[in-house]
Design a protein around this motif. Sequence first.
Motif, PDB file in Angstrom:
ATOM      1  N   SER A  68      -2.193 -12.800  -9.196  1.00  0.00           N
ATOM      2  CA  SER A  68      -3.429 -12.856  -8.637  1.00  0.00           C
ATOM      3  C   SER A  68      -4.483 -11.586  -9.035  1.00  0.00           C
ATOM      4  CB  SER A  68      -3.653 -13.182  -7.029  1.00  0.00           C
ATOM      5  OG  SER A  68      -2.953 -12.230  -6.662  1.00  0.00           O
ATOM      6  N   THR A 102       1.462  -7.397  -2.058  1.00  0.00           N
ATOM      7  CA  THR A 102      -0.067  -7.165  -2.081  1.00  0.00           C
ATOM      8  C   THR A 102      -0.813  -6.000  -1.929  1.00  0.00           C
ATOM      9  OG1 THR A 102       0.027  -9.682  -1.338  1.00  0.00           O
ATOM     10  CG2 THR A 102      -2.341  -8.703  -1.680  1.00  0.00           C
ATOM     11  N   TYR A 162       0.674  -3.439  -5.003  1.00  0.00           N
ATOM     12  CA  TYR A 162       0.130  -3.817  -6.164  1.00  0.00           C
ATOM     13  C   TYR A 162      -1.547  -3.326  -6.225  1.00  0.00           C
ATOM     14  CZ  TYR A 162       3.970  -7.226  -7.204  1.00  0.00           C
ATOM     15  OH  TYR A 162       5.047  -7.900  -7.425  1.00  0.00           O
ATOM     16  N   ARG A 163      -2.277  -3.494  -4.963  1.00  0.00           N
ATOM     17  CA  ARG A 163      -3.526  -3.274  -5.142  1.00  0.00           C
ATOM     18  C   ARG A 163      -3.670  -1.594  -5.248  1.00  0.00           C
ATOM     19  NH1 ARG A 163      -5.454  -5.526  -0.311  1.00  0.00           N
ATOM     20  NH2 ARG A 163      -5.853  -7.535  -1.313  1.00  0.00           N
ATOM     21  N   VAL A 177       2.996 -12.992  -6.814  1.00  0.00           N
ATOM     22  CA  VAL A 177       1.846 -12.217  -6.112  1.00  0.00           C
ATOM     23  C   VAL A 177       1.105 -11.538  -7.159  1.00  0.00           C
ATOM     24  CG1 VAL A 177       1.570 -10.817  -4.463  1.00  0.00           C
ATOM     25  CG2 VAL A 177       3.459 -12.085  -4.082  1.00  0.00           C
ATOM     26  N   GLU A 225       2.543  -9.549   1.953  1.00  0.00           N
ATOM     27  CA  GLU A 225       1.614  -8.829   2.277  1.00  0.00           C
ATOM     28  C   GLU A 225       1.939  -7.421   1.822  1.00  0.00           C
ATOM     29  OE1 GLU A 225       1.272  -9.235   6.487  1.00  0.00           O
ATOM     30  OE2 GLU A 225       0.053 -11.272   6.312  1.00  0.00           O
TER      31      GLU A 225
END
Length: 407
Positions: A124, A91, A94-95, A121, A88
């Motif tokens: 995606s 993610t 990265y976002r 991760v 989590e």
Amino acid sequence: MKQEQNRGKRCHCIVCGAELGTKPLLEMAHMPASAQKIPLTKEEAENEAVDLRLFQCPGCGLVQFDCEPVDYYRDVIRSGGYSTTMVELRTRQYRHLIEKYHLEGKKFLEAGCGRGEFLKVLTSFPVKAYGIEHKGDLVEIARKDGLNVIRDFTERVDHVIGTEGPYDVFLSFNFLEHQPQPGVMLDCISNNLTEDGMGLITVPSFEYILDNDGYYELIRDHITYYTFETLRYLLESHGFQVLEEEMVNRDTLAVIVRKTGAKKAGQKPAAKKAVEIVYGKADVSGLEKNRDKLDHELENLSDSLKKENKTMAVWGASHQGFTLTATTHLKDSVSYIIDSAPFKQGRFAPGSGLPIVPPDYVTDHMVDAILIVAPGYTEEIAGNIRKWWGEQIRILTLRSEKVEELS
Ligand SMILES: [Zn+2]
């Protein structure tokens, strides 16, 4: 002859080169020589002890050991694996990075990717994901998992990484603190980046260790202990501008950087003056107090068990367990260390030389008490002890500087 006598000491700061001086912040006797190398024989394990000295550089303020690094510092060994919390966190990181800096379609390089836990991760997201890892068997695992990983390391400044460069973004997760030459690593990465390349870096926070009196978090594998300030100094010295700083998971520093090329123009940031370092000197008195209190608690526990002719085991062959059994009175009163990880079983704890056994060993070698040293897993382990061996075993655990009895 003990190995520690053969290990060289370093006189200069890993980052700025200033002399470390003669007064360490902290001296730690008979520490485990390694958190990851677990010997096959008792004798070898007993020799895997070192006296460590923690210094603060008078030039840049960085806290560091003056010893040689462990010999596997190029390898990324992540024992945590894929925890939901880490997936989590990555993610989210990265976002944020990709959306805020418009990095869609760009080439990302994770320098030191282990078996690809975090690179996976990244796949995606709409970017190109590449990784390098020094440890061959981890590279194989990552490749079998379909990841674009090659065996490589940032050994020299002019080393060319793979054939896909230059890369637009680099990632480095809890790897810099193992490095005896973090500057070489950063220069090498920089030379393999595009002109305005970016990076996301995490390292454990030294402030967190100080705030929590976490004496047992200090391990030789981590040769340096960064704060936002000392990390920024390192990065700026190697031509990176720090754009964002964030504390993540309570105990980790995360920074986003952009290459500025200032290094090429010779604009190294000035090292701090000695007087500023004196005011900013790391206060390790809490760490020492914590160590003394705990040692005293464990001495009392050992004495009372011995008086009653009772036996004890430790659960948890982690670096905290190794340090505790190597440096405190525990080593005299503990029979063995229990751990569920098959690759640790049948081996011996560095420093103390205690055997590491699987949980089912307990059934035929019953002890009167088990001390759980496995932060984050205490409740789960305690539950298993009750389930498998009933009420006959006393369950103890360490909370901060105290030994507590679990019912
Ligand atoms: Zn320094």
